[in-house]
Each structure stands twice: as structure tokens, then as C-alpha cells.
Motif scaffolding. Structure first.
Motif, PDB file in Angstrom:
ATOM      1  N   ASN A  32       0.791  -1.224   0.000  1.00  0.00           N
ATOM      2  CA  ASN A  32       0.000   0.000   0.000  1.00  0.00           C
ATOM      3  C   ASN A  32       0.828   1.282   0.000  1.00  0.00           C
ATOM      4  O   ASN A  32       0.285   2.374   0.161  1.00  0.00           O
ATOM      5  N   GLY A  33       2.133   1.160  -0.201  1.00  0.00           N
ATOM      6  CA  GLY A  33       3.003   2.312  -0.390  1.00  0.00           C
ATOM      7  C   GLY A  33       3.702   2.195  -1.724  1.00  0.00           C
ATOM      8  O   GLY A  33       3.226   1.511  -2.637  1.00  0.00           O
ATOM      9  N   GLY A  34       4.845   2.848  -1.880  1.00  0.00           N
ATOM     10  CA  GLY A  34       5.522   2.750  -3.157  1.00  0.00           C
ATOM     11  C   GLY A  34       6.917   3.335  -3.153  1.00  0.00           C
ATOM     12  O   GLY A  34       7.362   3.956  -2.180  1.00  0.00           O
ATOM     13  N   TYR A  35       7.614   3.093  -4.245  1.00  0.00           N
ATOM     14  CA  TYR A  35       8.935   3.660  -4.506  1.00  0.00           C
ATOM     15  C   TYR A  35       8.823   4.648  -5.670  1.00  0.00           C
ATOM     16  O   TYR A  35       8.077   4.413  -6.627  1.00  0.00           O
ATOM     17  N   ALA A  36       9.555   5.736  -5.574  1.00  0.00           N
ATOM     18  CA  ALA A  36       9.732   6.656  -6.698  1.00  0.00           C
ATOM     19  C   ALA A  36      11.213   6.699  -7.022  1.00  0.00           C
ATOM     20  O   ALA A  36      12.061   6.555  -6.131  1.00  0.00           O
ATOM     21  N   TYR A  37      11.547   6.874  -8.295  1.00  0.00           N
ATOM     22  CA  TYR A  37      12.953   7.009  -8.668  1.00  0.00           C
ATOM     23  C   TYR A  37      13.074   7.959  -9.848  1.00  0.00           C
ATOM     24  O   TYR A  37      12.159   8.109 -10.652  1.00  0.00           O
ATOM     25  N   MET A  38      14.235   8.618  -9.893  1.00  0.00           N
ATOM     26  CA  MET A  38      14.455   9.633 -10.915  1.00  0.00           C
ATOM     27  C   MET A  38      15.946   9.757 -11.153  1.00  0.00           C
ATOM     28  O   MET A  38      16.743   9.621 -10.225  1.00  0.00           O
ATOM     29  N   TRP A  39      16.347   9.980 -12.405  1.00  0.00           N
ATOM     30  CA  TRP A  39      17.757  10.230 -12.670  1.00  0.00           C
ATOM     31  C   TRP A  39      17.959  11.699 -13.030  1.00  0.00           C
ATOM     32  O   TRP A  39      17.136  12.316 -13.696  1.00  0.00           O
ATOM     33  N   HIS A  40      19.028  12.268 -12.523  1.00  0.00           N
ATOM     34  CA  HIS A  40      19.343  13.671 -12.788  1.00  0.00           C
ATOM     35  C   HIS A  40      20.816  13.908 -12.428  1.00  0.00           C
ATOM     36  O   HIS A  40      21.446  13.101 -11.739  1.00  0.00           O
ATOM     37  N   PRO A  41      21.402  15.021 -12.863  1.00  0.00           N
ATOM     38  CA  PRO A  41      22.838  15.266 -12.672  1.00  0.00           C
ATOM     39  C   PRO A  41      23.162  16.227 -11.545  1.00  0.00           C
ATOM     40  O   PRO A  41      24.282  16.733 -11.480  1.00  0.00           O
ATOM     41  N   ALA A  42      22.216  16.485 -10.640  1.00  0.00           N
ATOM     42  CA  ALA A  42      22.406  17.589  -9.710  1.00  0.00           C
ATOM     43  C   ALA A  42      23.381  17.283  -8.581  1.00  0.00           C
ATOM     44  O   ALA A  42      23.932  18.203  -7.987  1.00  0.00           O
ATOM     45  N   ILE A  43      23.599  16.050  -8.217  1.00  0.00           N
ATOM     46  CA  ILE A  43      24.517  15.707  -7.132  1.00  0.00           C
ATOM     47  C   ILE A  43      25.804  15.154  -7.740  1.00  0.00           C
ATOM     48  O   ILE A  43      25.778  14.166  -8.460  1.00  0.00           O
ATOM     49  N   GLY A  44      26.920  15.804  -7.467  1.00  0.00           N
ATOM     50  CA  GLY A  44      28.191  15.345  -8.009  1.00  0.00           C
ATOM     51  C   GLY A  44      28.376  15.679  -9.470  1.00  0.00           C
ATOM     52  O   GLY A  44      29.332  15.227 -10.098  1.00  0.00           O
ATOM     53  N   ASN A  45      27.428  16.450 -10.037  1.00  0.00           N
ATOM     54  CA  ASN A  45      27.509  16.873 -11.434  1.00  0.00           C
ATOM     55  C   ASN A  45      27.650  15.682 -12.384  1.00  0.00           C
ATOM     56  O   ASN A  45      28.347  15.754 -13.397  1.00  0.00           O
ATOM     57  N   ALA A  46      27.018  14.572 -12.043  1.00  0.00           N
ATOM     58  CA  ALA A  46      27.030  13.384 -12.899  1.00  0.00           C
ATOM     59  C   ALA A  46      25.679  12.705 -12.774  1.00  0.00           C
ATOM     60  O   ALA A  46      25.091  12.655 -11.685  1.00  0.00           O
ATOM     61  N   PHE A  47      25.178  12.178 -13.876  1.00  0.00           N
ATOM     62  CA  PHE A  47      23.864  11.547 -13.850  1.00  0.00           C
ATOM     63  C   PHE A  47      23.882  10.300 -12.971  1.00  0.00           C
ATOM     64  O   PHE A  47      24.756   9.439 -13.081  1.00  0.00           O
TER      65      PHE A  47
END
Length: 609
Positions: free
Chosen positions: A255-270
Motif C-alpha cells: 500500500n506504499g511505493g517507490y519513486a525514482y528519478m535520474w538527474h545530474p544535480a549531485i556530483g555533477n554526474a547523472f
């Protein structure tokens, strides 16, 4: 060519030949937006794709039975009545729990519509379907099956997101609007919550500079009648992200869930970052930066992820591509296992496919139904590959699902494993046509023997019983037998105060059980056990999967005279087919009946014949 395709439609079934694959429908080579979904009861699979037609870039659907035989003709069913744009604004599709399918899309005049098609190809909501969200403007559409034959629909007009429940009969629930007029509330995705509620993960965003937005993730929960059951809560800190990058969600099976996302904001690397929320929308990972699938690494990108959930532990199994940052050509595929509290069980990940001088794409992962392992499916150039693993990440098998080297527009999702098979589909972008392939948990393809249905007991009820004569007491459980008699029942008794678990085996021909127990509060759950499976928990008439019984040891209405006998039970819980006390042999029984004022009571009774 059409005659051959029609013949294939009549004769097709899942093939075990990777050089052939299963024909699904005729279509042009420019088709795309392929979605799949399986009816978990019948095993029928629905496939949707879109292609240009007289009414714009519009959806077509095909239904395959469990054996992979198309049911709706050589071209499937075309949704023809709405006017759609000449380009794709985003489409969605979901199989309902009562055997149908719902296609959702945005029309050319910027409205969201939902069309339902029954398994027999009829349109119970009309061929044009239903306009959603009171006509609010739309862009992207999302749809998710409810647990009663209806669907949750979600749409956005880029400024606001709109949420609505549509019952199986087409009754529209209230429109729920997400937004404050200051930031865009957009790109929402849904997972099922408690009691047919929904949890929506959406992006709050505002423009930063050319092609980039500052985005943050939030989650909120609602019931079908529009009641907000979970306050809006933040999952991810704001980051500047390209507008074409967005998040994904998957239910955790609890009854819950996981979310995930890719982005380059931490460490300047995806990198790909994982978040988790419980049934009330509470984040269970304290760090709003999320958990990265790999430590910060400017030399490589970790992106294009796809995830599933272990049905036993509810951990996230996530697979993703790894590319070198300088050329983005040296592809690898890795996977990791992440818990709801953010522990990375496999450290910096496990290698699935090493760099061999080719491109990888369209990575998907699906858990086996019994929780024993999972399969990673991916494109290796134009070849379709699959690898099986156990839940510790150990390899089990490797299968080439399609060795045809023609171009493939691969499906946006897989069906996941249902009744022993997982299904993927694609468009042949070289010569046209929709094709698909199934795969079993052992890595084999082709005909799969459908397992015997694992029917659960129904209408679980329980009450406290006290016997005045000997001052004994306990809990009486009753249920309706499933369609197929099980080998036995497992009655799970949980003592709420001491947290003690006990499993009681009840004979398969019983429909009730008396549990003599000490005073306390008890939670009871019931399953049916067959040769190859154990069923889901029996539901109560109110739809709960358990009953709570307070055993007090105190007399409760047992001195009231029973004037109408309803049922008689033996002390081991066996329901008797008689209600005449004169027909009983000498022994101890539990009598259930109505008092003069209409109350249902139970009491023990000694019979001496």
C-alpha cells in the motif's frame, strides 16, 4: 499479405522460436507508444499501440488469450470516434480487475477521455468514451486499475494535475485538482493505496532556464470520493533538471511505493535516486536527496532505470544502464536491491550485461510471482535478451527472446509475471506489424500450462463465544469455502499485545473453527492451501483481510435464550447441516442463533441423548 496475417491471427500462439515470435496485429511501421497489461485472473493480455489514422494519432488495441492467440481480428480494435492530434500527446492503458481494458488519451481539443472495452470487444461506456475532469484541459494521461473493476485516471494541463475515479459502470467520481497556481503540479504517477485509495507522486516545477526546470517530488493520497487521506509530503529536494527527465513509481505491494528519478544535480554526474513512502505518504528514507544506486561517479552515468518489487520482502529491484560520461557509448547494465529504509543490499550494484561493443536499451525487470527471483529483459541492439536471477542476485539462466534483427519500437512497459508468464510487445519498424513474446520464470518461451486457480476462502467472520456452564471461552471463526476444496486451511492467529504468531491447520472440508484461547485481543487471517500454492487471505464481507476478536473471559449475552437456531457447530468448528437439536448425538456443540429481540448470539451446549 493480409490473408497471411489473418491466418496467423487464427493460428497464433506463444512460440518458443526466437527467430519467429508471436504475431499480434497488423500495423504500419511508424506505430509506437506500445503498452501492455494482463488480466491477473484470466491471464489474457491487452496490447495498445498508436499510429496515424483518419482521426489523428490514435490508439489501437488487441486482446491475446493466455495461449497468445489474438482475439480481436488481424488489426485489433481502433478507437475511431474522438478527434486526436497528428502527434502523440501521451496515451495510457490499464486492464481492469473484471476482465476489461481502459484506454485513456488526450483529444485534439485538449480534453482527457477514457474508453472502456470489454473482453468481447464491446464498448460499455460508448465508443467515444467518457470525458474526464469536468472537461479540464489536458496534456499527459495516466490510468491505473482499481480493485473493483473501475480505474483511477490522472491528467495534467502542465499547470495543474487532475485526479478522478471512474467506476466499472462509468460513474464518474469528483474531480480532484492538484495545484496552487504558483508552481506547475505535473507529471503525476499513481500507486494503489489502502482500500482502493490512491497515492499520487507528482512534480512541482518552475522554469529555471532554457529547457531546464527546478523540480521536486511530492506525494499525496485520496479516496474515491475525493477525501484527502494523506497530506501532501515532500519526497525529493528541488533540483535543476532537464524538462525531458521525469520520475517513475512502482507499488511496493504493501500500500506504499517507490519513486525514482535520474538527474545530474549531485556530483555533477547523472545518477538514479530512489525514494520510498508508506501507505500514508510518509517518506521512510530520511534523506530527501534519495538513495543513489551508485556512489557519485563523474566518469559514468547511471540512468534509464526500470524497477520491480520483491513480493516477499517488498524491497526494490532496480536495473539501469551505465554509460561512460565522455562518449556515452560504452554501455553496461547493472542492478541493485534497495530496502524501504534506503539500504543498498548489493552495494554498488551487480553486473547484468557487460560492454560488448553494442548499445543496450529498453531495460525492464519483473519479479517472479512466488518471490523466488526476477528477470531482466533488455534490447541488445535489435536483439531482445532476458536474464533470470534469484533474489540474492545469482544468475539462473539467459534467453534470447527475439533474434530477429529488424528495428523494434519496444513497449513502454511489460505485463509483469502473471500465472507463470511475463509478456512484452513491440512494433516492427522495418516492415510493420505488432509482435510479442512470453517468457516463464525458468527462462523458457512458448506455451505455458496455466496453474490451477488458487482460490481463497470468502466472507471470513468471527466472534467471541462464552460458555456459562463451564465458564470456557474463545473465538469462533466462520467462512465460505472456495470453489475448489483445499488440502487444508492455514488460520493465522496473531496476539496483538505479545506479538505472538501461531499458524493453525484446519481441515480442508471445514467452514468454521473454534479457537479456545486466553483473554486477549487476537487478529485472525485465513488462507487456503493447495498442492502448488497458498491463496491470498480471505476477505470479510466488508473487504478486510482479517478479523479482530476481543476475548474477555466475561459472559456476553450467553444467558439470553435462543429462539431461532441458525447454525450448529461441533467443537472443532465443523458446521452441521441440521438445526434441530433432537437430531444431535450426545456431545458438546456451539449453538448460533437469534434471540427474541433479533440479536445473533453464540453459546456452547451439552447434548445428552
Amino acid at each position: 499479405m493480409l490473408a497471411l496475417a489473418a491466418f496467423a491471427t487464427l493460428q497464433a500462439q506463444w512460440t518458443d522460436n526466437a527467430a519467429q515470435n508471436t504475431f499480434i496485429a497488423n500495423c504500419s511501421s511508424d506505430a509506437g507508444e506500445v503498452y501492455t497489461a494482463t488480466d491477473p485472473v484470466s491471464g489474457d493480455t491487452y496490447v495498445q499501440w498508436t499510429t496515424g489514422s483518419s482521426n489523428g494519432w490514435s490508439p489501437w488495441l488487441q486482446r491475446l488469450d493466455f495461449e497468445g492467440v489474438p482475439q480481436w481480428g488481424e488489426a485489433g480494435i481502433h478507437i475511431t470516434t474522438p478527434n486526436l492530434t497528428s502527434w502523440s500527446p501521451g496515451y495510457a492503458m490499464a486492464a481492469t480487475t473484471d476482465g476489461g481494458v481502459v484506454s485513456m488519451f488526450r483529444t485534439a481539443d485538449a480534453h482527457h477521455f477514457a474508453v472502456r472495452i470489454n473482453a468481447d470487444g464491446t464498448f460499455p461506456w460508448g465508443e467515444h468514451g467518457l470525458m474526464l475532469f469536468d472537461g479540464a484541459g489536458g496534456d499527459r494521461s495516466e490510468v491505473m486499475a482499481g480493485d473493483d473493476g473501475g480505474v483511477w485516471a490522472l491528467g495534467t494541463d502542465l499547470d495543474y494535475s487532475f485526479l478522478q475515479y471512474v467506476s466499472a459502470d462509468g460513474t464518474l467520481g469528483p474531480t480532484i485538482t492538484l495545484g496552487d497556481g504558483n508552481e506547475d503540479y505535473t507529471l503525476g504517477l499513481m500507486v494503489p493505496g489502502l482500500d482502493n485509495s490512491v497515492l499520487v507522486v507528482y512534480e512541482k516545477e518552475h522554469w529555471a532556464y532554457t529547457y531546464y526546470y527546478e523540480k521536486e517530488l511530492w506525494v499525496v493520497g485520496y479516496t474515491q470520493d475525493g477525501t484527502q487521506i494523506a497530506p501532501a509530503q515532500q519526497l525529493m529536494n528541488p533540483y535543476t533538471v532537464g524538462g525531458y527527465y521525469h520520475h517513475y513509481v512502482v507499488s511496493d505491494g504493501a500500500n506504499g511505493g517507490y519513486a525514482y528519478m535520474w538527474h545530474p544535480a549531485i556530483g555533477n554526474a547523472f545518477n538514479t535516486y530512489v525514494f520510498h513512502f508508506d501507505e500514508y505518504g510518509n517518506s521512510t528514507i530520511a534523506d530527501l536527496n534519495g538513495i543513489a544506486v551508485h556512489e557519485a561517479d563523474p566518469m559514468n552515468y547511471y540512468l534509464d532505470a526500470y524497477a520491480t518489487v520483491d513480493p516477499t520482502s517488498h524491497d526494490l529491484i532496480i536495473a539501469y544502464e551505465v554509460k561512460d560520461a565522455s562518449t556515452q557509448t560504452q554501455d553496461h547494465i547493472y542492478m541493485n536491491r534497495i530496502t524501504a529504509t534506503g539500504e543498498k543490499v548489493w552495494g554498488e550494484g551487480i553486473l547484468v550485461a557487460d560492454y560488448i561493443g553494442v548499445d543496450y536499451s529498453d531495460v525492464m525487470v519483473d519479479a517472479f510471482e512466488d518471490g523466488s527471483g526476477f528477470a531482466v529483459v533488455y534490447m541488445q541492439d535489435n536483439l531482445l535478451m532476458a536474464k533470470g536471477f534469484d533474489m540474492d542476485g545469482n544468475p539462473l539462466w539467459t534467453t534470447t527472446m527475439s533474434s530477429n534483427n529488424y528495428g523494434k519500437y519496444f513497449c513502454e512497459n511489460s505485463t509483469g509475471f502473471h500465472l507463470g508468464q511475463d509478456v512484452v510487445a513491440w512494433v516492427n519498424t522495418t516492415t510493420g506489424g505488432v509482435y510479442g513474446q512470453n517468457i516463464a520464470p525458468d527462462g523458457t518461451m512458448g506455451p505455458v500450462e496455466m496453474p490451477e486457480p488458487c482460490y481463497a476462502p470468502e466472507n471470513l467472520e468471527g466472534e467471541y463465544v462464552y460458555q456459562e456452564e463451564d465458564q470456557s471461552f474463545g473465538a469462533l471463526l466462520r467462512w465460505d469455502a472456495p470453489e475448489t476444496q483445499p488440502l487444508w486451511y492455514n488460520l493465522y492467529r496473531y496476539v496483538i499485545v505479545t506479538k505472538e504468531d501461531v499458524v493453525i491447520e484446519v481441515p480442508g472440508d471445514a467452514t468454521s473453527y473454534f479457537d479456545a484461547s486466553e483473554p486477549g485481543q487476537y487478529k485472525y487471517q485465513l488462507t487456503a492451501v493447495y498442492e502448488d500454492c497458498e491463496s491470498d487471505y480471505a476477505l470479510t464481507p466488508d473487504g478486510e483481510d482479517h478479523v479482530i476478536i476481543e476475548v474477555t473471559g466475561i459472559e456476553e449475552h450467553t444467558t439470553d435464550e435462543i429462539v431461532t437456531v441458525v447454525r450448529i457447530y461441533t467443537m472443532n468448528g465443523q458446521s452441521l447441516k441440521v438445526t434441530d437439536l433432537n437430531e444431535l448425538q450426545t456431545g458438546l456443540y456451539i449453538l448460533q442463533g437469534l434471540t427474541q429481540d433479533g440479536r445473533m448470539v453464540s453459546k456452547k451446549m451439552v447434548v445428552n441423548q
